[in-house]
Each structure stands twice: as structure tokens, then as C-alpha cells.
Design a protein around this motif. Structure first.
Motif, PDB file in Angstrom:
ATOM      1  N   SER A  78      -7.503   0.858   1.309  1.00 13.30           N
ATOM      2  CA  SER A  78      -7.276  -0.499   1.317  1.00 13.30           C
ATOM      3  C   SER A  78      -7.968  -0.191   3.032  1.00 13.30           C
ATOM      4  N   GLU A  79      -8.966   0.112   3.703  1.00 11.89           N
ATOM      5  CA  GLU A  79      -8.551   0.394   5.151  1.00 11.89           C
ATOM      6  C   GLU A  79      -8.764  -0.814   5.546  1.00 11.89           C
ATOM      7  N   PHE A  80      -9.627  -1.902   5.373  1.00 11.31           N
ATOM      8  CA  PHE A  80      -9.882  -2.740   6.325  1.00 11.31           C
ATOM      9  C   PHE A  80      -8.341  -3.811   5.952  1.00 11.31           C
ATOM     10  N   LEU A  81      -7.561  -3.393   5.094  1.00 12.11           N
ATOM     11  CA  LEU A  81      -6.511  -4.543   5.097  1.00 12.11           C
ATOM     12  C   LEU A  81      -5.091  -3.883   5.705  1.00 12.11           C
ATOM     13  N   TRP A  82      -5.616  -2.408   5.422  1.00 12.60           N
ATOM     14  CA  TRP A  82      -4.382  -1.626   6.371  1.00 12.60           C
ATOM     15  C   TRP A  82      -4.022  -2.045   7.972  1.00 12.60           C
ATOM     16  N   ARG A  83      -6.041  -1.721   8.632  1.00  9.69           N
ATOM     17  CA  ARG A  83      -5.877  -2.843  10.087  1.00  9.69           C
ATOM     18  C   ARG A  83      -6.161  -3.732  10.288  1.00  9.69           C
ATOM     19  N   VAL A  84      -5.686  -5.199   9.149  1.00  6.22           N
ATOM     20  CA  VAL A  84      -5.506  -6.482   9.772  1.00  6.22           C
ATOM     21  C   VAL A  84      -4.677  -6.068   9.945  1.00  6.22           C
ATOM     22  N   GLY A  85      -3.923  -5.832   8.478  1.00  4.47           N
ATOM     23  CA  GLY A  85      -1.705  -5.441   9.002  1.00  4.47           C
ATOM     24  C   GLY A  85      -1.799  -4.882  10.554  1.00  4.47           C
ATOM     25  N   LEU A 108       0.858  -0.840  -0.201  1.00  2.00           N
ATOM     26  CA  LEU A 108      -0.471   0.081   0.322  1.00  2.00           C
ATOM     27  C   LEU A 108       0.666   0.910   0.018  1.00  2.00           C
ATOM     28  N   LEU A 109       1.953   1.536   0.758  1.00  5.26           N
ATOM     29  CA  LEU A 109       2.836   3.023   0.303  1.00  5.26           C
ATOM     30  C   LEU A 109       3.460   2.489  -0.658  1.00  5.26           C
ATOM     31  N   VAL A 110       3.609   3.346  -1.298  1.00  3.21           N
ATOM     32  CA  VAL A 110       4.106   4.637  -2.451  1.00  3.21           C
ATOM     33  C   VAL A 110       5.078   5.418  -1.805  1.00  3.21           C
ATOM     34  N   TYR A 111       6.685   4.698  -1.760  1.00  2.00           N
ATOM     35  CA  TYR A 111       7.374   5.572  -1.686  1.00  2.00           C
ATOM     36  C   TYR A 111       7.701   6.309  -2.139  1.00  2.00           C
ATOM     37  N   GLY A 112       7.927   8.087  -1.473  1.00  2.00           N
ATOM     38  CA  GLY A 112       7.606   9.205  -2.460  1.00  2.00           C
ATOM     39  C   GLY A 112       6.218   9.612  -2.799  1.00  2.00           C
ATOM     40  N   ASP A 113       5.508   9.079  -2.578  1.00  3.65           N
ATOM     41  CA  ASP A 113       4.567   9.757  -3.472  1.00  3.65           C
ATOM     42  C   ASP A 113       3.124   9.571  -2.242  1.00  3.65           C
ATOM     43  N   VAL A 114       2.990  11.051  -1.802  1.00  2.00           N
ATOM     44  CA  VAL A 114       2.098  11.498  -1.093  1.00  2.00           C
ATOM     45  C   VAL A 114       0.970  11.094  -0.949  1.00  2.00           C
ATOM     46  N   LEU A 141      -3.385   6.555   9.256  1.00  2.00           N
ATOM     47  CA  LEU A 141      -5.446   5.927   8.755  1.00  2.00           C
ATOM     48  C   LEU A 141      -6.452   7.116   9.086  1.00  2.00           C
ATOM     49  N   PHE A 142      -5.835   7.483  10.909  1.00  2.00           N
ATOM     50  CA  PHE A 142      -6.982   8.353  10.951  1.00  2.00           C
ATOM     51  C   PHE A 142      -7.241  10.050  10.469  1.00  2.00           C
ATOM     52  N   PHE A 143      -5.657  10.212   9.771  1.00  2.00           N
ATOM     53  CA  PHE A 143      -5.898  11.673   9.866  1.00  2.00           C
ATOM     54  C   PHE A 143      -5.998  11.609   8.231  1.00  2.00           C
TER      55      PHE A 143
END
Length: 268
Positions: free
Chosen positions: A84-91, A68-74, A146-148
């Protein structure tokens, strides 16, 4: 297959029906006396939990954050997290499960390695507790990322670009927090490597591999802090090999019981 026969095949001759150990049934505390009755059982439990730690760690880092993280691309990173919020929370949950499993593993390893050198085993346990505490607190950065990005009233004073940047900053803070935690774990691996090597009831190869893992963890973390442009996760590959080897050895081989008991009897 009979349940007792299955457990005996997995844990060896140290497994007995609970009814044959009435004293253990009334006192489930992990004391040295209880541990001496079935160190092989505890070793295998530690091995299975360690394997779960590895699986959870690989899932959280490689299958969630690296995806999910694209380094250098905010903007792209923010979009991936929200989509992919749910996947982020599962991680995040997988990471927390990993740290929960850390606790029984480090206690069991303390008892297993205590006969080699009690003070070093205690120092190892202390480093392990610190690294786990640091890494658990560090998960707040992943939640902040995620909160931001949530559409909440108290964030209305920030522009979308600012919120995306704050979210991305949180992921960067997590990377560095992770590196700081692994400094303590690097010392854990070095101490464990020495204790495994000196134990005589574990193969010396495990000790060498864990020592190499410790050096890799320390090198990677200090490179990340001092010269982050040269940080490379491939430096941690020896760590994966060492820890996987240790977990599998604990599961399928455990300890040399006769040598362990002899060492334990001399160091009570």
C-alpha cells in the motif's frame, strides 16, 4: 444564491465587497489594524482550517498508519507498507497538509487571544511553532520507513530482514517523535485554555476543554517516553473532543465582537 449573500450568511455582517475596502485590497498583510476590521471572518477561517487539520490528522493516523502498521510484527508491517505504498504516501501528504494549515491557524489565534494577555499569546505562538517544526521534521521517519523497503542498489548490502527491521524502527522513531512534538502542543493547549477561559469573548467551557486536552497531551507523551508499555492512544480522546469543539465554535459562532473589540482597544 447570490455570492455576497452566501458569504454574509457564513461570515456575518463583517463581510463586505472587496471594493468597499480599497485599503485592504492594497495591503493583504494580517496586521492588528486589518484584523480588527473583520475578526469574525478570521475566526471562521481558523475554524475551517482547524477542522481540516483534525480530518487530515485522523486520516493519517487512524486510516493509514493504524491500518498498515502491525505492532510487534516487522515482516507484516513491511509487507503492508510495500503493498500500500501509495496509501502510505497519501498519509504522509495528509500530515504535511495538516502542518501547513497549522501556520495560519496559530497566527489567527494569536491575534484573537492577544487582547487577553499579549505575552502569553506570544508564548503560545512560540510553543506552536516549535511543535509544528518538530512534527514536520518527524515525517522524514515515515519516508525512511518506505525507503528502506525499496529495491535500490545502495541497500544491497543489507539483508531483507535487516531492511524490514530498519523500516519498522523508523515507524517507532516516528511514534516517539510525534510524542515529543505533542509535549509542546500540550503547553499550547494549556495556555490557550487559560486565555479562552479569561477572554470573556469565548465560552469558558472551551477554555476548560482545551486545558484538559493539554493535560492529556502532556500525560500521554511523558508516559510514552517514561513507561511506553502503558501508553494508550485512548488518553487522547478528550483532546479530539476539545479541538473539534473549538473548531466548530470558531466556524459557527466565532467571537463575541463587542467584547473582543473592547478588549482589543484596551490592549493595543
Amino acid at each position: 444564491m447570490n455570492g455576497n449573500r452566501f458569504l454574509k450568511s457564513l461570515f456575518g455582517n463583517n463581510f463586505q465587497n472587496q471594493s468597499s475596502y480599497p485599503e485592504e485590497n492594497t495591503n493583504m498583510k494580517l496586521t492588528l489594524k486589518n484584523f480588527e476590521q473583520s475578526p469574525q471572518l478570521y475566526a471562521r477561517i481558523a475554524g475551517m482550517l482547524y477542522l481540516l487539520i483534525i480530518i487530515a490528522g485522523v486520516f493519517g493516523q487512524l486510516l493509514v498508519r493504524n491500518k498498515l502498521l502491525v505492532y510487534g510484527d516487522v515482516a507484516a508491517t513491511a509487507g503492508n507498507i510495500m503493498n500500500s505504498e501509495f496509501l502510505w504516501r497519501v498519509g504522509i501528504s495528509a500530515d504535511l497538509i495538516m502542518h501547513i494549515c497549522d501556520l495560519p491557524v496559530m497566527i489567527i489565534l494569536y491575534y484573537l487571544l492577544r487582547p487577553v494577555n499579549k505575552k502569553l499569546a506570544l508564548l503560545n505562538l512560540s510553543f506552536n511553532l516549535i511543535q509544528t517544526a518538530v512534527l514536520v521534521i518527524n515525517k522524514l521517519n515515515l519516508l525512511a520507513a518506505l525507503f528502506f523497503l525499496k529495491d535500490t542498489e545502495y541497500l544491497k548490502s543489507f539483508s531483507p530482514d535487516q531492511l524490514n527491521s530498519l523500516s519498522y524502527l523508523s515507524t517507532k522513531l516516528h511514534d516517539f517523535g510525534f510524542g515529543i512534538g505533542l509535549i509542546f502542543f500540550g503547553f499550547v493547549c494549556l495556555i490557550e485554555g487559560y486565555l479562552f477561559f479569561k477572554s470573556r469573548y469565548f465560552p469558558k467551557t472551551i477554555g476548560v476543554l482545551m486545558s484538559i486536552a493539554g493535560l492529556c497531551y502532556l500525560t500521554n507523551s511523558f508516559v510514552l517516553i517514561l513507561v511506553p508499555q502503558f501508553a494508550d492512544i485512548t488518553l487522547l480522546m478528550p483532546c479530539f473532543i476539545a479541538e473539534l469543539s473549538l473548531s466548530l465554535w470558531l466556524i459557527f459562532k466565532g467571537v463575541n465582537l463587542s467584547i473582543w473589540k473592547n478588549s482589543a482597544s484596551k490592549n493595543i
